[in-house]
Design a protein around this motif. Structure first.
Motif, PDB file in Angstrom:
ATOM      1  N   VAL A  12       0.863  -1.183   0.000  1.00 42.26           N
ATOM      2  CA  VAL A  12       0.000   0.000   0.000  1.00 42.26           C
ATOM      3  C   VAL A  12       0.901   1.234   0.000  1.00 42.26           C
ATOM      4  N   GLN A  14       1.628   4.992  -2.232  1.00 43.14           N
ATOM      5  CA  GLN A  14       1.264   5.952  -3.276  1.00 43.14           C
ATOM      6  C   GLN A  14       2.556   6.471  -3.892  1.00 43.14           C
ATOM      7  N   ASN A  25       3.511  -4.055  -8.390  1.00 42.07           N
ATOM      8  CA  ASN A  25       2.717  -4.988  -9.188  1.00 42.07           C
ATOM      9  C   ASN A  25       3.321  -6.390  -9.161  1.00 42.07           C
ATOM     10  N   ASP A  68      -6.791  -0.430  -7.500  1.00 42.86           N
ATOM     11  CA  ASP A  68      -5.597   0.278  -7.961  1.00 42.86           C
ATOM     12  C   ASP A  68      -5.634   0.405  -9.489  1.00 42.86           C
ATOM     13  N   GLU A  70      -3.303   1.186 -11.407  1.00 39.12           N
ATOM     14  CA  GLU A  70      -2.035   0.758 -11.997  1.00 39.12           C
ATOM     15  C   GLU A  70      -1.911  -0.763 -12.090  1.00 39.12           C
ATOM     16  N   ARG A  71      -2.970  -1.497 -11.726  1.00 39.52           N
ATOM     17  CA  ARG A  71      -2.932  -2.959 -11.751  1.00 39.52           C
ATOM     18  C   ARG A  71      -2.818  -3.453 -13.193  1.00 39.52           C
TER      19      ARG A  71
END
Length: 137
Positions: A12, A14, A25, A68, A70-71
């Motif tokens: 977690v 940012q 990832n 998310d 960005e996954r």
């Protein structure tokens, strides 16, 4: 399981660093793959009930990962596969409440119908959707 839960909390972050996003990832995909292996192993060994105390955390982790932006597709496919594996492992309604989270239906639909989904993701999503339906009945 404790180590995986710690790894889940480490993801977690940012950030706008592409290297960090890629690392997160990869870590998330590794965590999901570990959960898949544990689920399949416990199911094959007829000890799947050992996983029950950890399911709430696993589902919370997957929900966080799904949210998310960005996954990667690979993470989505792995997560959909894990949903299917868990649903198949608990077919008698034991996880019905966990499977009712709104993100799950959205994730499965995205996997089946997104123009960005590969054929393998669509195939896994169709199978997982059926397993979720059976486990939620």
């Amino acid at each position: 399981m404790g180590m995986l839960q710690q790894a889940c909390s480490m993801t977690v972050v940012q950030t706008t660093s592409y290297d960090m996003i890629d690392y997160i990832n990869q870590l998330r995909e590794g965590i999901i793959e570990a959960y898949v292996g544990i689920t399949q192993g416990l199911k094959a060994g007829d000890k799947i009930a050992l996983l029950l105390p950890h399911l709430e955390h696993i589902f919370a982790f997957m929900g966080m990962v799904y949210s998310d932006t960005e996954r990667t597709e690979s993470i989505t496919r792995s997560m959909i596969g894990l949903l299917g594996d868990l649903s198949e492992a608990f077919p008698n309604g034991q996880i019905k409440q966990l499977l009712s989270a709104s993100w799950i239906a959205t994730c499965l639909k995205e996997g089946r119908s997104s123009r960005h989904s590969s054929a393998s993701t669509r195939e896994v999503a169709k199978w997982a959707r059926e397993m979720v339906k059976r486990a939620s009945a």
